[in-house]
Scaffold this motif. Structure first.
Motif, mmCIF file in Angstrom:
data_model
loop_
_atom_site.group_PDB
_atom_site.id
_atom_site.type_symbol
_atom_site.label_atom_id
_atom_site.label_comp_id
_atom_site.label_asym_id
_atom_site.label_seq_id
_atom_site.Cartn_x
_atom_site.Cartn_y
_atom_site.Cartn_z
ATOM 1 N N LEU A 195 -7.107 78.372 49.061
ATOM 2 C CA LEU A 195 -6.907 79.809 48.877
ATOM 3 C C LEU A 195 -5.771 80.076 47.891
ATOM 4 C CD1 LEU A 195 -7.314 81.184 52.504
ATOM 5 C CD2 LEU A 195 -8.776 81.649 50.533
ATOM 6 N N TYR A 196 -4.712 79.317 48.014
ATOM 7 C CA TYR A 196 -3.583 79.491 47.105
ATOM 8 C C TYR A 196 -3.977 79.134 45.673
ATOM 9 C CZ TYR A 196 1.156 79.252 45.293
ATOM 10 O OH TYR A 196 2.290 79.455 44.559
ATOM 11 N N MET A 197 -4.768 78.069 45.513
ATOM 12 C CA MET A 197 -5.236 77.700 44.187
ATOM 13 C C MET A 197 -6.122 78.803 43.601
ATOM 14 S SD MET A 197 -7.470 74.458 42.892
ATOM 15 C CE MET A 197 -9.003 75.151 43.474
ATOM 16 N N ALA A 198 -7.008 79.362 44.432
ATOM 17 C CA ALA A 198 -7.863 80.448 43.960
ATOM 18 C C ALA A 198 -7.016 81.646 43.556
ATOM 19 C CB ALA A 198 -8.863 80.835 45.044
ATOM 20 N N PHE A 199 -5.982 81.915 44.324
ATOM 21 C CA PHE A 199 -5.069 83.003 43.978
ATOM 22 C C PHE A 199 -4.421 82.753 42.627
ATOM 23 C CE2 PHE A 199 -0.598 84.357 43.946
ATOM 24 C CZ PHE A 199 -0.775 85.731 43.935
ATOM 25 N N LEU A 200 -3.923 81.542 42.428
ATOM 26 C CA LEU A 200 -3.251 81.232 41.175
ATOM 27 C C LEU A 200 -4.213 81.302 39.990
ATOM 28 C CD1 LEU A 200 -0.900 78.284 42.162
ATOM 29 C CD2 LEU A 200 -0.283 80.657 41.703
ATOM 30 N N VAL A 201 -5.419 80.848 40.193
ATOM 31 C CA VAL A 201 -6.379 80.817 39.093
ATOM 32 C C VAL A 201 -6.877 82.217 38.745
ATOM 33 C CG1 VAL A 201 -8.705 80.053 38.459
ATOM 34 C CG2 VAL A 201 -7.091 78.453 39.463
ATOM 35 N N LEU A 202 -7.142 83.036 39.761
ATOM 36 C CA LEU A 202 -7.771 84.329 39.512
ATOM 37 C C LEU A 202 -6.776 85.476 39.333
ATOM 38 C CD1 LEU A 202 -10.669 84.065 42.110
ATOM 39 C CD2 LEU A 202 -10.778 83.669 39.654
ATOM 40 N N VAL A 203 -5.784 85.564 40.186
ATOM 41 C CA VAL A 203 -4.941 86.749 40.219
ATOM 42 C C VAL A 203 -3.664 86.594 39.405
ATOM 43 C CG1 VAL A 203 -3.715 88.307 41.785
ATOM 44 C CG2 VAL A 203 -5.886 87.340 42.469
ATOM 45 N N ASP A 204 -3.072 85.443 39.429
ATOM 46 C CA ASP A 204 -1.775 85.262 38.789
ATOM 47 C C ASP A 204 -1.780 85.580 37.294
ATOM 48 O OD1 ASP A 204 0.965 84.689 39.047
ATOM 49 O OD2 ASP A 204 0.628 82.670 38.234
ATOM 50 N N PRO A 205 -2.774 85.160 36.510
ATOM 51 C CA PRO A 205 -2.755 85.527 35.082
ATOM 52 C C PRO A 205 -2.842 87.036 34.857
ATOM 53 C CG PRO A 205 -4.272 83.725 35.440
ATOM 54 C CD PRO A 205 -3.830 84.203 36.785
ATOM 55 N N LEU A 206 -3.473 87.758 35.770
ATOM 56 C CA LEU A 206 -3.570 89.208 35.625
ATOM 57 C C LEU A 206 -2.242 89.884 35.932
ATOM 58 C CD1 LEU A 206 -7.011 89.761 37.384
ATOM 59 C CD2 LEU A 206 -6.552 89.640 34.926
ATOM 60 N N ILE A 207 -1.502 89.337 36.874
ATOM 61 C CA ILE A 207 -0.235 89.935 37.299
ATOM 62 C C ILE A 207 0.897 89.573 36.355
ATOM 63 C CG2 ILE A 207 1.498 89.954 39.134
ATOM 64 C CD1 ILE A 207 -0.761 89.528 41.117
ATOM 65 N N ARG A 208 0.943 88.331 35.948
ATOM 66 C CA ARG A 208 2.047 87.833 35.134
ATOM 67 C C ARG A 208 2.010 88.471 33.742
ATOM 68 N NH1 ARG A 208 2.996 81.612 35.187
ATOM 69 N NH2 ARG A 208 3.298 82.172 37.346
ATOM 70 N N LYS A 209 3.161 88.994 33.331
ATOM 71 C CA LYS A 209 3.278 89.605 32.014
ATOM 72 C C LYS A 209 3.952 88.606 31.082
ATOM 73 C CE LYS A 209 3.500 94.196 33.853
ATOM 74 N NZ LYS A 209 4.310 94.955 34.740
ATOM 75 N N PRO A 210 3.616 88.621 29.796
ATOM 76 C CA PRO A 210 4.265 87.687 28.874
ATOM 77 C C PRO A 210 5.754 87.980 28.774
ATOM 78 C CG PRO A 210 2.780 89.163 27.692
ATOM 79 C CD PRO A 210 2.623 89.448 29.152
ATOM 80 N N ASP A 211 6.546 86.948 28.789
ATOM 81 C CA ASP A 211 7.994 87.064 28.710
ATOM 82 C C ASP A 211 8.401 87.232 27.249
ATOM 83 O OD1 ASP A 211 10.622 87.090 29.391
ATOM 84 O OD2 ASP A 211 10.776 84.919 29.755
ATOM 85 N N ALA A 212 9.307 88.161 27.001
ATOM 86 C CA ALA A 212 9.729 88.448 25.627
ATOM 87 C C ALA A 212 10.459 87.261 25.013
ATOM 88 C CB ALA A 212 10.611 89.686 25.606
ATOM 89 N N TYR A 213 11.115 86.453 25.820
ATOM 90 C CA TYR A 213 11.867 85.314 25.299
ATOM 91 C C TYR A 213 10.958 84.131 24.978
ATOM 92 C CZ TYR A 213 15.128 81.440 25.038
ATOM 93 O OH TYR A 213 15.815 80.348 24.627
ATOM 94 N N THR A 214 9.991 83.856 25.857
ATOM 95 C CA THR A 214 9.140 82.684 25.652
ATOM 96 C C THR A 214 8.087 82.901 24.576
ATOM 97 O OG1 THR A 214 7.667 83.379 27.428
ATOM 98 C CG2 THR A 214 9.453 81.833 27.994
ATOM 99 N N GLN A 215 7.719 84.128 24.298
ATOM 100 C CA GLN A 215 6.685 84.378 23.289
ATOM 101 C C GLN A 215 7.111 83.904 21.898
ATOM 102 O OE1 GLN A 215 3.680 85.342 24.159
ATOM 103 N NE2 GLN A 215 2.960 85.148 22.069
ATOM 104 N N PRO A 216 8.339 84.221 21.417
ATOM 105 C CA PRO A 216 8.726 83.687 20.095
ATOM 106 C C PRO A 216 8.786 82.166 20.070
ATOM 107 C CG PRO A 216 10.171 85.500 20.716
ATOM 108 C CD PRO A 216 9.303 85.194 21.901
ATOM 109 N N LEU A 217 9.232 81.558 21.163
ATOM 110 C CA LEU A 217 9.268 80.102 21.209
ATOM 111 C C LEU A 217 7.869 79.517 21.132
ATOM 112 C CD1 LEU A 217 11.978 79.442 23.937
ATOM 113 C CD2 LEU A 217 12.192 79.203 21.470
#
Length: 191
Positions: free
Chosen positions: A113-135
């Motif tokens: 269940l946790y893996m399914a959560f990470l695969v399906l929901v986490d990319p939708l919730i997580r926003k790109p970080d302003a610091y890591t994007q330039p890197l």
């Protein structure tokens, strides 16, 4: 939040399983027929093939005479046949086995269940970080530059994993060469 819910469900299942173990009936009184048995392994004897005999008997009756039925040899050979047989009294707790399987399946289910959560929901919730994007963009630019120096076969995709690894390997080799020049050519030792 979801991880807390999974953890609470898993801990409650573990608690229920432990309560079942603790509140299970006493050892001998609650034994089912599958929990105790006597197993006799008899090898081949004269023209009789080997056989394994199982019977639910008490520990004191766990011998060839009480377990091997029907006796495959005539009366005068029974003692010789029984001396060859190896009888073992086996006891197990099917309740404990069931509880362990339930706990195991609960943990595997929670992880799935946790893996399914990470695969399906986490990319939708997580926003790109302003610091890591330039890197990340800088790494892509380095990869593109290293791929430009490495000749690619015609018709091949220029962005495969193998080519990225080769590009990283080329960058590493260049860094090693620069370090060698610094140490050996200029005689500067690193301390």
């Amino acid at each position: 939040m979801f991880a807390q819910c999974v953890w609470k469900c898993a801990s409650s299942l573990l608690l229920v399983a432990l309560l079942c173990c603790i509140l299970s009936p006493p050892a001998q009184a609650g034994k089912s027929s599958e929990d105790i048995r006597c197993k006799c392994i008899c090898p081949p004897y004269r023209n009789i093939s080997g056989h394994i005999y199982n019977k639910n008997v008490s520990q004191k009756d766990c011998n060839c005479l009480h377990v091997v039925e029907p006796m495959p040899v005539p009366g005068n050979d029974v003692e010789a046949y029984c001396l060859l047989c190896e009888c073992k009294y086996e006891e197990r707790s099917t309740t404990t086995i069931k509880v362990i399987i339930i706990i195991y399946l609960s943990v595997v289910g929670a992880l799935l269940l946790y893996m399914a959560f990470l695969v399906l929901v986490d990319p939708l919730i997580r926003k790109p970080d302003a610091y890591t994007q330039p890197l990340h963009n800088e790494e892509e630019n380095e990869d593109a530059r290293s791929l430009a120096t490495v000749p690619t076969p015609s018709g091949a995709r220029a962005n495969t994993v193998l080519e990225r690894v080769e590009g990283a390997q080329q960058r590493w080799k260049r860094q090693v060469q620069e370090q060698r020049k610094t140490v050996f050519d200029r005689h500067k030792m690193l301390s």
